[in-house]
Design a protein around this motif. Structure first.
Motif, PDB file in Angstrom:
ATOM      1  N   LYS A  37      36.951  45.668  42.145  1.00 17.47           N
ATOM      2  CA  LYS A  37      36.759  44.508  41.163  1.00 17.47           C
ATOM      3  C   LYS A  37      36.255  44.680  39.760  1.00 17.47           C
ATOM      4  CE  LYS A  37      34.003  40.158  41.366  1.00 17.47           C
ATOM      5  NZ  LYS A  37      32.984  40.510  40.166  1.00 17.47           N
ATOM      6  N   LYS A  38      35.326  45.890  39.879  1.00 22.27           N
ATOM      7  CA  LYS A  38      34.592  46.216  38.635  1.00 22.27           C
ATOM      8  C   LYS A  38      35.734  47.105  37.740  1.00 22.27           C
ATOM      9  CE  LYS A  38      31.151  46.643  35.838  1.00 22.27           C
ATOM     10  NZ  LYS A  38      30.466  45.464  35.193  1.00 22.27           N
ATOM     11  N   ARG A  39      36.282  47.898  38.396  1.00 20.54           N
ATOM     12  CA  ARG A  39      37.312  48.881  37.716  1.00 20.54           C
ATOM     13  C   ARG A  39      38.559  47.695  36.962  1.00 20.54           C
ATOM     14  NH1 ARG A  39      40.235  53.789  38.104  1.00 20.54           N
ATOM     15  NH2 ARG A  39      40.633  53.007  36.122  1.00 20.54           N
ATOM     16  N   LEU A  40      38.897  46.847  37.681  1.00 21.62           N
ATOM     17  CA  LEU A  40      40.099  46.072  36.976  1.00 21.62           C
ATOM     18  C   LEU A  40      39.418  44.854  36.037  1.00 21.62           C
ATOM     19  CD1 LEU A  40      41.958  45.132  40.189  1.00 21.62           C
ATOM     20  CD2 LEU A  40      42.475  46.945  38.426  1.00 21.62           C
ATOM     21  N   GLU A  41      38.075  44.833  35.910  1.00 21.86           N
ATOM     22  CA  GLU A  41      37.430  44.082  34.931  1.00 21.86           C
ATOM     23  C   GLU A  41      38.105  44.113  33.479  1.00 21.86           C
ATOM     24  OE1 GLU A  41      33.308  43.947  34.414  1.00 21.86           O
ATOM     25  OE2 GLU A  41      32.774  42.923  36.436  1.00 21.86           O
ATOM     26  N   GLY A  42      38.510  42.964  32.923  1.00 21.26           N
ATOM     27  CA  GLY A  42      39.123  42.997  31.523  1.00 21.26           C
ATOM     28  C   GLY A  42      40.652  43.078  31.760  1.00 21.26           C
ATOM     29  N   ALA A  43      41.134  43.557  32.732  1.00 22.91           N
ATOM     30  CA  ALA A  43      42.418  43.527  32.941  1.00 22.91           C
ATOM     31  C   ALA A  43      42.877  42.274  33.818  1.00 22.91           C
ATOM     32  CB  ALA A  43      43.053  44.677  33.389  1.00 22.91           C
ATOM     33  N   PHE A  44      42.268  42.071  34.859  1.00 23.90           N
ATOM     34  CA  PHE A  44      42.593  40.885  35.815  1.00 23.90           C
ATOM     35  C   PHE A  44      41.210  40.401  35.956  1.00 23.90           C
ATOM     36  CE2 PHE A  44      45.894  44.133  36.489  1.00 23.90           C
ATOM     37  CZ  PHE A  44      46.997  43.686  36.404  1.00 23.90           C
ATOM     38  N   GLU A  45      41.313  39.058  36.005  1.00 22.09           N
ATOM     39  CA  GLU A  45      39.935  38.184  36.407  1.00 22.09           C
ATOM     40  C   GLU A  45      39.978  37.914  37.653  1.00 22.09           C
ATOM     41  OE1 GLU A  45      38.326  33.717  35.684  1.00 22.09           O
ATOM     42  OE2 GLU A  45      40.080  34.493  34.614  1.00 22.09           O
ATOM     43  N   THR A  46      38.876  38.325  38.320  1.00 16.48           N
ATOM     44  CA  THR A  46      38.501  37.625  39.640  1.00 16.48           C
ATOM     45  C   THR A  46      38.390  36.217  40.024  1.00 16.48           C
ATOM     46  OG1 THR A  46      37.687  39.899  40.260  1.00 16.48           O
ATOM     47  CG2 THR A  46      37.125  38.100  41.896  1.00 16.48           C
ATOM     48  N   LEU A  47      39.054  35.666  40.784  1.00 18.36           N
ATOM     49  CA  LEU A  47      39.130  34.230  40.859  1.00 18.36           C
ATOM     50  C   LEU A  47      37.718  33.534  41.397  1.00 18.36           C
ATOM     51  CD1 LEU A  47      41.013  32.057  40.148  1.00 18.36           C
ATOM     52  CD2 LEU A  47      41.920  31.822  42.015  1.00 18.36           C
ATOM     53  N   TYR A  48      37.248  34.169  42.237  1.00 19.40           N
ATOM     54  CA  TYR A  48      36.051  33.786  43.084  1.00 19.40           C
ATOM     55  C   TYR A  48      35.171  34.879  43.161  1.00 19.40           C
ATOM     56  CZ  TYR A  48      39.247  30.103  43.972  1.00 19.40           C
ATOM     57  OH  TYR A  48      40.113  28.829  43.992  1.00 19.40           O
ATOM     58  N   SER A  49      33.736  34.695  42.982  1.00 17.78           N
ATOM     59  CA  SER A  49      32.627  35.665  43.332  1.00 17.78           C
ATOM     60  C   SER A  49      31.503  34.917  43.944  1.00 17.78           C
ATOM     61  CB  SER A  49      32.211  36.191  42.097  1.00 17.78           C
ATOM     62  OG  SER A  49      33.357  36.850  41.532  1.00 17.78           O
ATOM     63  N   GLY A  50      30.624  35.633  44.589  1.00 19.61           N
ATOM     64  CA  GLY A  50      29.478  34.945  45.331  1.00 19.61           C
ATOM     65  C   GLY A  50      28.582  34.690  44.317  1.00 19.61           C
ATOM     66  N   GLU A  51      27.172  34.154  44.735  1.00 17.01           N
ATOM     67  CA  GLU A  51      26.547  33.465  43.998  1.00 17.01           C
ATOM     68  C   GLU A  51      25.887  34.522  42.943  1.00 17.01           C
ATOM     69  OE1 GLU A  51      23.821  31.630  46.471  1.00 17.01           O
ATOM     70  OE2 GLU A  51      25.080  30.019  46.733  1.00 17.01           O
ATOM     71  N   ARG A  52      25.838  35.689  43.256  1.00 14.03           N
ATOM     72  CA  ARG A  52      25.257  36.880  42.489  1.00 14.03           C
ATOM     73  C   ARG A  52      26.469  37.689  41.728  1.00 14.03           C
ATOM     74  NH1 ARG A  52      21.648  37.159  47.114  1.00 14.03           N
ATOM     75  NH2 ARG A  52      19.414  36.712  46.471  1.00 14.03           N
ATOM     76  N   GLY A  53      27.786  37.010  41.786  1.00 18.37           N
ATOM     77  CA  GLY A  53      28.736  38.058  41.104  1.00 18.37           C
ATOM     78  C   GLY A  53      29.492  38.993  41.921  1.00 18.37           C
ATOM     79  N   ARG A  54      29.283  39.016  43.291  1.00 24.38           N
ATOM     80  CA  ARG A  54      29.828  39.906  44.045  1.00 24.38           C
ATOM     81  C   ARG A  54      31.045  39.476  44.882  1.00 24.38           C
ATOM     82  NH1 ARG A  54      28.080  43.764  41.086  1.00 24.38           N
ATOM     83  NH2 ARG A  54      25.806  44.147  40.986  1.00 24.38           N
ATOM     84  N   ALA A  55      31.821  40.297  45.242  1.00 25.96           N
ATOM     85  CA  ALA A  55      32.899  40.053  46.204  1.00 25.96           C
ATOM     86  C   ALA A  55      32.505  40.359  47.417  1.00 25.96           C
ATOM     87  CB  ALA A  55      34.240  40.893  45.906  1.00 25.96           C
ATOM     88  N   ALA A  56      33.103  39.847  48.539  1.00 29.80           N
ATOM     89  CA  ALA A  56      33.028  40.351  49.936  1.00 29.80           C
ATOM     90  C   ALA A  56      33.757  41.552  50.080  1.00 29.80           C
ATOM     91  CB  ALA A  56      33.426  39.370  50.967  1.00 29.80           C
TER      92      ALA A  56
END
Length: 950
Positions: free
Chosen positions: A784-803
């Motif tokens: 998720k972090k590595r793809l930031e800026g190229a691909f937007e993550t659609l949903y994240s948890g309340e603290r910005g994390r993925a499962a």
């Protein structure tokens, strides 16, 4: 490094890699990441109570010792399961080959042409032997296939005005007992009335919409299906026939007599019994029903160059697309086993199968004649391999078991035995001696096998089969080995690169977990042998049930469901039985969030429930207010909530305990879909969250390989109040005190495959399981972090994390004329299988790396995705002639003398340096899905086609 620590082999990133990944994500420790990912209120406060982890060597010694507790008798029980001979070339090159067993369902056809061809062979084999027009590429087991036949005939009856509203279905009492039990499970929720009786006494009343026959019957009599079908057709009653696949080599195909559906199992084609599975069932029907046929269909189409290509056809029937209106479930297949059964036919060919079937029949006739000469009455007048004698069952049983033989004893006065492929002359003489001793007579020695025919002349096979070149070309081991390898090279599996499919969890299937599957003391056990002969299996299965019960935080487990979809259905049926035990027969409302798996609403409809859909918030979470409103509105009839956790959007919803409490407050039970259990094990569990039942995908979280789309195992774990209703079996005691009828044919489902998950848990232990979950979360957040800026993550948890997975949004690229499918096809040029495409949100990709992938592999994947993003940035919307639209690029394209594309061959085939070191070449260009559906062909080309080409 502790080389005996299995978790070090199972988990991909090394310690130094983990530190770098945590730094990239922006956290100081794993504990901080987990704290920011999982809500505190659902975290476990203690470690799992499991045995200490074993090393691989210790585990293999342990599982070998357990195998010795199984007693391998010569087994003649029949009832749909038979000892077989698996050709060693198939065992070594398919069953034991990760190139075959680690592949995923062939949604991306361009990199799955090998197994698609193998499945086309399987379909052709089935249509030829059954005499039907179309077959699917396998189902779970014979009994499930029979239930699907009943459901199909029930669905199509509405098209016949004379049958609209009629709900009676006749089942011959000669059908297998496990099939009758499963039909009862499936019939009642959807309003079918089963009538079980004698074929001969059936009055062909117009009150029936369909009928099911067994051919030959469970005790061996070859039923006169020809006369029955003729009379049924005259009354507009459609007929399904459950047929023994090996007998169809000698018996005329039911399709030639007018059958509407033919089903069965292909276990006899070289597949071990494995105490009940996994085995590939078959389902064949008329082309008129092609949109009603369950399971996957492999079809012929063309690629972008007009060349022949294969794909899964008519996918709009599937549950992920049509949800509660679906007629197909892609999960209900046994691909690896279908591939093996198809290769058995390829290896032996029509002449080899004729030899094997004739040898079985001749041995049965010889035995029948000999025992009749001893004075025993043989009841069957026409038979293939199974004999039914009038005899003192208790005396025979005692003598047989003393000589390590198993027969079937339907009552005190009958003994049934089924002759099989491995049966020898010596074994026939041992059988005769058992019968002779039971009546105090001298045995008669058989010195020669008779070639007398005992099949009714009007039912003898006249139709040729397997005339296609593929079944007449690979009869030496060298030729078959090369053919298997040729197909394998066309398929991208986990032995080549990461398959980061969200919701599908394509993790390592460790060799130590897989090795015991080939051991004969696990493979040669019939599912209906006396329990004392299967003590090794019972030790493993009981321990696995206990392990899964502990992991889920529940009170009991059933291993019977043999796919995730079956697990869903089983869980809902257990909830239904619970409500009915309390007099709440009216509770039939099932609440399902709009973000749920497509299988959820379809399973609810199968269980006779009415689906109510609740909204999702903008952040992808369940809309709690909407859920509460609908739960309270339907509280008098509320049966269940179906929920996935973490959500299908890859987020741990903090309101989950509130959600489960709302359902309980309104009289319902909570079913949790276990598809995302890989994000829970050791950190939280369904019981802690407030669920009442959860199905688990052992082929996801617990390391059973996907095998190209099956085998799968989908056990259910339940809370205390639901334990009494766990599913039973008519022949072997299993399930609860108030057990529902069968969910699958075998009492413990696919027992052989359960060895894998047992080993996975034994070798990881509590610490390794928890570490695996943490690493799955770390890996997902790293990507998720590595793809930031190229691909937007659609949903994240309340603290910005993925499962353990995340959804990236590809919809913005429509501005460049690029669809998500173009990215999926371009990834093939980089050597990767695409993540899950357009599920659960259209135009997105769901990525799940699992804990088993190394940092280096994830970096290659991220580099590929970022490189593709740069390619997209350089595309103008009107330019259709670009790298993505033309992807994938084949070797034939790259090596062609002519190159007219507006980019270089290197850009097409070797876009990053790492690709050169391990290039995977798609064997066809992009397939034409629409053409394949419009021009459906789902069998191999006949010999005439090859002659025309020449």
């Amino acid at each position: 490094m502790n080389t005996a620590d299995f978790s070090l082999r199972h988990i991909g990133p090394r310690t130094a890699d983990q530190k770098q990944m945590l730094e990239t994500i922006g956290v100081d420790s794993m504990e901080q990441l987990i704290h920011e990912t999982i809500p505190d209120g659902i975290r476990l406060t203690s470690e799992l109570d499991l045995d200490a982890p074993m090393s691989e060597q210790d585990y293999l010694l342990h599982i070998y010792d357990l195998s010795k507790k199984n007693k391998v008798f010569k087994t003649y029980i029949g009832l749909g399961y038979h000892p077989t001979i698996m050709p060693a070339v198939i065992q070594r090159n398919i069953l034991e080959n990760p190139g075959w067993y680690t592949a995923y369902t062939p949604y991306q056809a361009e990199i799955a042409q090998g197994r698609l061809e193998a499945l086309l062979n399987f379909q052709t084999m089935i249509t030829d032997l059954t005499g039907m027009e179309i077959a699917n590429a396998s189902l779970l087991d014979e009994s499930t296939a029979a239930a699907e036949a009943m459901s199909l005939l029930f669905s199509v009856r509405e098209r016949d005005q004379k049958k609209a509203g009629i709900n009676k279905f006749f089942v011959s009492e000669h059908c297998l007992p496990q099939t009758i039990s499963l039909l009862q499970t499936r019939a009642n929720p959807i309003g079918i009335e089963l009538v079980i009786g004698q074929d001969d006494n059936f009055d062909f009343s117009k009150d029936f919409f369909g009928a099911l026959l067994q051919y030959p019957g469970k005790h061996g009599q070859v039923t006169d299906v020809k006369s029955f079908i003729e009379k049924a057709n005259a009354s507009q009653i459609k007929v399904a026939v459950a047929a023994d696949i090996m007998s169809l080599v000698k018996l005329e195909a039911p399709g030639k007599f007018g059958a509407d559906v033919v089903v069965g199992t292909t276990q006899r084609f070289g597949i071990p019994m494995g105490y009940g599975g996994p085995h590939a069932a078959y389902f064949a029907t008329k082309e008129a029903y092609k949109r009603d046929i369950p399971g996957r269909i492999i079809g012929v189409t063309k690629d972008a160059n007009g060349n022949r290509a294969l794909r899964m056809a008519l996918q709009t029937r599937e549950q992920h697309i049509k949800r509660d209106k679906a007629t197909s479930n892609i999960c209900t297949a046994q691909v690896l086993l279908a591939v093996m059964a198809g290769m058995y036919a390829v290896y032996h060919g029509p002449k080899g199968l004729e030899f094997i079937a004739s040898a079985i029949h001749n041995k049965a006739v010889t035995l029948s004649n000999t025992l009749q000469n001893l004075g025993f009455e043989q009841i069957n007048t026409s038979f293939f391999d199974t004999l039914c004698f009038k005899a003192d069952a208790k005396k025979i049983k005692a003598e047989a078991e003393a000589k390590k033989m198993n027969f079937y004893y339907p009552n005190d006065n009958e003994v049934v035995l089924s002759i099989n492929e491995p049966t020898t002359l010596e074994q026939l003489n041992k059988i005769v001696s058992v019968f002779a001793k039971s009546v105090g007579k001298d045995s008669i020695e058989i010195s020669k096998i008779s070639e007398t025919n005992a099949i009714d002349k009007q039912l003898e096979r006249q139709t040729t089969f397997l005339q296609e070149p593929v079944f007449n070309s690979h009869h030496s081991e060298t030729e078959l080995m090369r053919y298997i390898k040729q197909l394998e090279r066309k398929d991208l599996a986990l032995n080549h690169s990461m398959i980061s499919l969200g919701s599908c969890t394509m993790k390592l299937n460790a060799a130590a977990e897989m090795l015991p599957l080939s051991w004969f003391k696990w493979g040669k056990i019939h599912p209906f042998v006396p329990a004392q002969q299967a003590k090794g299996y019972h030790a493993v299965l009981k321990a696995l049930e206990d392990q899964l019960t502990e992991i889920t935080g529940f009170a009991g487990t059933s291993l019977q469901p043999n796919s995730g979809a079956q697990g869903e259905f089983a869980g809902l049926m257990v909830i239904k039985a619970y409500h009915e035990s309390r007099g709440d027969h009216h509770r039939n409302i099932c609440i399902i969030p709009s973000s749920a798996h497509g299988t959820n609403p379809a399973s609810a409809v199968m269980a006779g429930m009415k689906v109510i859909v609740t909204k999702s918030t903008e952040k992808g979470n369940i809309d709690v207010d909407d859920l509460r409103e609908k739960a309270e509105l339907h509280k008098d009839n509320l049966s269940a909530l179906m929920v996935t956790y973490p959500s299908t959007h890859g987020v741990y919803e903090s309101a989950i305990k509130e959600i489960t409490q709302i359902i309980h407050d309104n009289g319902g039970q909570v079913y949790m879909d276990g598809a995302n259990m890989n994000a829970q094990v050791g950190l939280t569990n369904p019981g802690n969250i407030g669920a009442d039942v959860c199905h688990l995908n052992l082929h996801k979280t617990f390391a059973i390989p996907h095998g190209g789309g099956g085998p799968g195992v989908g056990p259910i774990c339940v809370a205390k109040q639901l334990v009494p209703f766990l599913p039973g079996n008519p022949l072997v005691k299993t399930g609860g005190d108030q057990a529902i009828t069968a969910i699958s044919a075998a009492p413990f489902g696919s027992s052989l495959a359960c060895l894998i998950s047992y080993g996975y848990i034994k070798m990881l232990g509590a610490s390794g399981l928890k570490k695996s979950t943490e690493m799955a979360i770390l890996n997902a957040n790293y990507i998720k972090k590595r793809l930031e800026g190229a691909f937007e993550t659609l949903y994240s948890g309340e603290r910005g994390r993925a499962a353990h997975e995340m959804i990236i949004d590809c919809r913005p690229f429509k501005a460049h004329g690029i669809e998500v499918v173009d990215i999926a096809k371009r990834l093939m040029d980089y050597g990767f299988h695409a993540p899950t495409v357009s599920f659960p949100v259209a135009g997105t990709m769901m990525i799940e790396p699992t804990e088993s992938e190394s940092k280096q592999e994830m970096d290659r994947f991220c580099d590929a995705m970022i490189s593709i993003k740069h390619e997209i940035d350089n595309i103008s919307k009107d330019n259709e002639n670009n790298l993505l639209k033309n992807a994938p690029h084949t070797m034939a394209m790259i090596t062609d003398d002519e190159w007219l594309l507006p980019y270089t061959r290197q850009q097409a085939a070797f876009p990053l340096d790492y690709v050169r070191d391990n290039k995977f070449w798609p064997s066809v260009r992009r397939v034409d899905d629409a053409y394949g559906d419009r021009n459906l062909v789902c069998t191999c080309a006949p010999i005439e086609a090859y002659m025309e080409e020449v």
